[in-house]
Design a protein around this motif. Structure first.
Motif, short mmCIF file in Angstrom:
data_model
loop_
_atom_site.label_atom_id
_atom_site.label_comp_id
_atom_site.label_asym_id
_atom_site.label_seq_id
_atom_site.Cartn_x
_atom_site.Cartn_y
_atom_site.Cartn_z
N THR A 1 37.07 9.01 33.36
CA THR A 1 37.98 9.65 32.41
C THR A 1 37.20 10.49 31.41
OG1 THR A 1 37.93 7.71 30.95
CG2 THR A 1 39.68 7.80 32.59
N GLY A 2 37.89 11.44 30.79
CA GLY A 2 37.30 12.27 29.74
C GLY A 2 38.41 12.95 28.96
N PRO A 3 38.25 13.10 27.65
CA PRO A 3 39.31 13.70 26.83
C PRO A 3 39.18 15.21 26.72
CG PRO A 3 37.59 12.90 25.40
CD PRO A 3 37.14 12.59 26.82
N ILE A 4 40.22 15.84 26.22
CA ILE A 4 40.17 17.25 25.87
C ILE A 4 39.77 17.39 24.40
CG2 ILE A 4 41.94 17.85 27.56
CD1 ILE A 4 43.93 18.11 25.19
N HIS A 5 39.21 18.54 24.08
CA HIS A 5 39.02 18.95 22.68
C HIS A 5 39.59 20.37 22.59
CE1 HIS A 5 36.85 15.36 21.48
NE2 HIS A 5 36.11 15.46 22.57
N SER A 6 38.83 21.34 22.13
CA SER A 6 39.30 22.72 22.15
C SER A 6 39.48 23.17 23.59
CB SER A 6 38.32 23.64 21.43
OG SER A 6 38.30 23.35 20.04
N LEU A 7 40.53 23.95 23.85
CA LEU A 7 40.84 24.35 25.22
C LEU A 7 40.85 25.86 25.42
CD1 LEU A 7 43.86 21.93 25.84
CD2 LEU A 7 41.57 21.74 26.83
N ILE B 1 47.24 24.91 7.86
CA ILE B 1 48.15 25.88 8.48
C ILE B 1 47.44 26.54 9.68
CG2 ILE B 1 49.63 26.30 6.50
CD1 ILE B 1 47.89 28.80 5.90
N ALA B 2 47.03 25.70 10.63
CA ALA B 2 46.33 26.19 11.81
C ALA B 2 47.16 27.26 12.51
CB ALA B 2 46.03 25.06 12.77
N ASP B 3 46.48 28.32 12.93
CA ASP B 3 47.12 29.40 13.67
C ASP B 3 46.28 29.80 14.88
OD1 ASP B 3 44.92 30.66 12.54
OD2 ASP B 3 46.09 31.89 11.15
N ASN B 4 45.30 28.97 15.22
CA ASN B 4 44.29 29.33 16.20
C ASN B 4 44.35 28.40 17.40
OD1 ASN B 4 41.51 29.56 17.44
ND2 ASN B 4 41.32 31.05 15.79
N PRO B 5 44.34 28.91 18.63
CA PRO B 5 44.44 28.03 19.79
C PRO B 5 43.23 27.13 19.99
CG PRO B 5 44.01 30.28 20.49
CD PRO B 5 44.32 30.34 19.02
N GLN B 6 42.15 27.35 19.23
CA GLN B 6 41.03 26.40 19.29
C GLN B 6 41.45 25.01 18.81
OE1 GLN B 6 37.52 27.99 17.22
NE2 GLN B 6 36.48 27.74 19.15
N GLU B 7 42.41 24.96 17.92
CA GLU B 7 42.90 23.67 17.43
C GLU B 7 43.79 23.04 18.49
OE1 GLU B 7 42.32 21.05 15.63
OE2 GLU B 7 42.57 22.04 13.69
N THR B 8 43.56 21.76 18.78
CA THR B 8 44.35 21.07 19.80
C THR B 8 45.01 19.81 19.26
OG1 THR B 8 42.80 21.87 21.49
CG2 THR B 8 44.29 20.09 22.13
N PHE B 9 44.34 19.13 18.34
CA PHE B 9 44.90 17.88 17.81
C PHE B 9 45.11 17.99 16.30
CE2 PHE B 9 44.30 13.59 16.01
CZ PHE B 9 45.38 12.96 16.60
N GLY B 10 44.03 17.93 15.53
CA GLY B 10 44.14 18.02 14.08
C GLY B 10 43.81 16.70 13.39
#
Length: 540
Positions: free
Chosen positions: A120-126, A295-304
């Motif tokens: 298994t492995g998690p996601i971070h920035s996608l 106020i994230a507006d960037n697709p680099q953010e996935t969780f927070g």
């Protein structure tokens, strides 16, 4: 193969050090929480080099010294991995991300391990332009239902499904023949017990905290926040009643901070900036705050994860209605979500991104994601003017974090997943020799480079160095990177069996009889290494 113990394995250190960013905070938090929960008998780390081994050992000496001393945590270099997979019954392997190594670890497991254990492995920035290639690695027939990508948010899971859908459509792959790993959702977390809320009533202005990367191209554009506060001041809010605090890691270029500072000054918004705070200063900033804003507006953010930290500190959260933030903030209960608007299609960026730097296309995407400034102003105004609402939302947020985003709870979800994956039926036989199309087959591709290749008809005999080695008068050099690949006792057997000329096929059989832990490929590797060291020589 030993199989009485439950053994957890990984290829990654999890502890990295460096800037305080979401991924690094989440990874070390996972590591510490796993070892504290201690659901396994042993924990094996296979690291790429001593540069990663040393810092991890130092961290574990502080956080889990007893487990190191009694050998329950074992730190090894990556070259030991094949041998361990062959002789150890692992319960699972878990990586710190799903991007780099997961499919190739699954391939090595398929080939060498008696049991097809979960990987298994998690996601971070996608959102990196190179990531379609990374997800293509997962779409191969050797992926099993015991392999899983752990999606930290609902939005992240939909994005991974989007990658797989695009790749299958583009390469003509069916889900039946190229299923890829399972997708499971388990969030990131914090140690809620370590975060103590500040005083319920604080003196001075209402402090609005922003914590994270201060970057307009990789996190969020903060200009809308300053504009929203300016709206409140124009509508009669006393500017002395609020203070905006920006804290975190800034880009090397200072123009973003300069822009925000000048804009806040012109708008009459009191602003404080705290750069590169350590953990103690970070906690102090959260305890001193009254409202947390992201106020994230960037697709680099996935969780927070900073939103979870804010909830653990008992802060109400004002956040953009974006990505994984929706999983964390319950609107009107633990905070307020501010509407956002973006594009359904991005043809220009799609063309440019693979040819440009990451910050360029991330900035272009972020600047076409709009945070509703009037709604942001309204949300901030409600919380600034109503201490009771702040307290109620903060208390609800802390309760939600303890129930859903507290590391002991989340580690429990992981252990349940690793156990559940064993329930998936897997037929090992067809997987054993299945190649991965993105892993080069060096022999087939480069086998024509040497003048000849080792085949059954090659005649071999002991070389001059071999004679001395066999009698313990010479000791061949084994480079550090080969210490687990070369078995000197097996090489000594090669020299013994080649005292009289022998064909390679017969030599391989003789060595296999006395060294059953070496397969044919590894014996051939030893023969060629022995030729390279003058322990063997070709006899025409």
């Amino acid at each position: 193969m030993t199989g009485t113990k439950r053994i957890w394995g990984t290829l990654d250190p999890f502890f990295e050090g460096g800037p305080v960013m979401g991924r690094t905070v989440a990874n070390v938090g996972f590591l510490d929480a796993l070892l504290q929960a201690d659901p396994f008998d042993e924990y094996h780390f296979f690291l790429p080099g001593k540069r990663t081994l040393g810092p991890l050992r130092g961290h574990l000496e502080q956080t889990a010294p007893g487990m190191l001393e009694d050998g329950r945590v074992r730190l090894m270099l990556r070259e030991a991995l094949p041998g361990r997979l062959a002789d150890t019954a692992y319960h699972c392997f878990h990586l710190s991300d799903c991007i780099a190594s997961q499919p190739f670890l699954s391939r090595m497991r398929n080939r060498l391990s008696e049991r097809i254990f979960p990987v298994t492995g998690p996601i971070h920035s996608l959102s990196y332009a190179a990531y379609p290639k990374a997800f293509l690695q997962h779409l191969w027939p050797g992926a099993t239902r015991r392999d899983a990508i752990v999606c930290t948010s609902t939005a992240g899971r939909i994005a991974v499904e989007g990658f797989f859908g695009q790749l299958r459509a583009g390469f003509g792959l069916s889900e039946a023949t190229h299923p890829g790993p399972r997708l499971e959702r388990i969030p990131l977390a914090v140690d809620a017990d370590a975060y103590v809320p500040g005083q319920a009533e604080k003196d001075g202005p209402t402090r609005i905290l922003v914590f994270g990367r201060i970057s307009h191209h990789s996190k969020m554009d903060l200009v809308p926040l300053v504009r929203a506060l300016h709206r409140l001041i124009l509508d009669g809010l006393d500017p002395k009643s609020v203070e905006l605090v920006l804290a975190g890691w800034a880009e090397r270029e200072t123009h973003v901070l300069d822009t925000l500072t000048h804009l806040a000054d012109n708008a009459g918004v009191p602003l404080s900036v705290v750069l590169r705070p350590d953990e103690a200063r970070k906690r102090e900033l959260f305890r001193q705050a009254d409202v947390f804003v992201s106020i994230a507006d960037n697709p680099q953010e996935t969780f927070g994860i900073t939103l979870v930290e804010a909830g653990a500190f008992g802060l109400p959260v004002v956040a953009s209605d974006y990505d994984g933030y929706r999983d964390i903030v319950t609107h009107e209960e633990t905070g307020l979500l501010v509407p956002t608007m973006g594009l359904a299609e991005t043809p220009d960026v799609d063309l440019d991104a693979p040819l440009n730097f990451d910050n360029q296309y991330h900035l272009a995407l972020a600047q076409t994601t709009a945070v509703d400034i009037p709604a942001l102003a309204g949300a901030l105004g409600r919380l600034v003017r109503d201490p009771g609402l702040r307290a109620a939302m903060g208390a609800a947020g802390r309760d939600r974090v303890r129930r859903l985003f507290h590391w002991p709870e989340v580690i429990g979800q992981y252990t349940a997943l690793w156990d559940a994956l064993w329930e998936e039926p897997v037929e090992a036989g067809p997987l054993r020799d299945l190649p991965h199309p993105l892993a080069p087959e060096y022999g087939r591709i480069f086998g024509h480079y040497p003048a000849r290749t080792l085949d059954d008809g090659v005649k071999l005999s002991i070389g001059r160095t071999g004679e001395a080695f066999y009698r313990n008068r010479d000791f061949p050099n084994v480079y550090a990177g080969l210490k687990d690949a070369i078995d000197l006792e097996a090489v000594r057997r090669l020299a013994f069996f080649a005292r009289n000329p022998v064909d390679s096929a017969s030599l391989i059989r003789k060595v296999s009889d006395v060294a059953p832990h070496l397969n044919v490929t590894r014996i051939k590797n030893h023969i060629l290494w022995a030729l390279k060291q003058d322990i063997l020589q070709i006899t025409e």
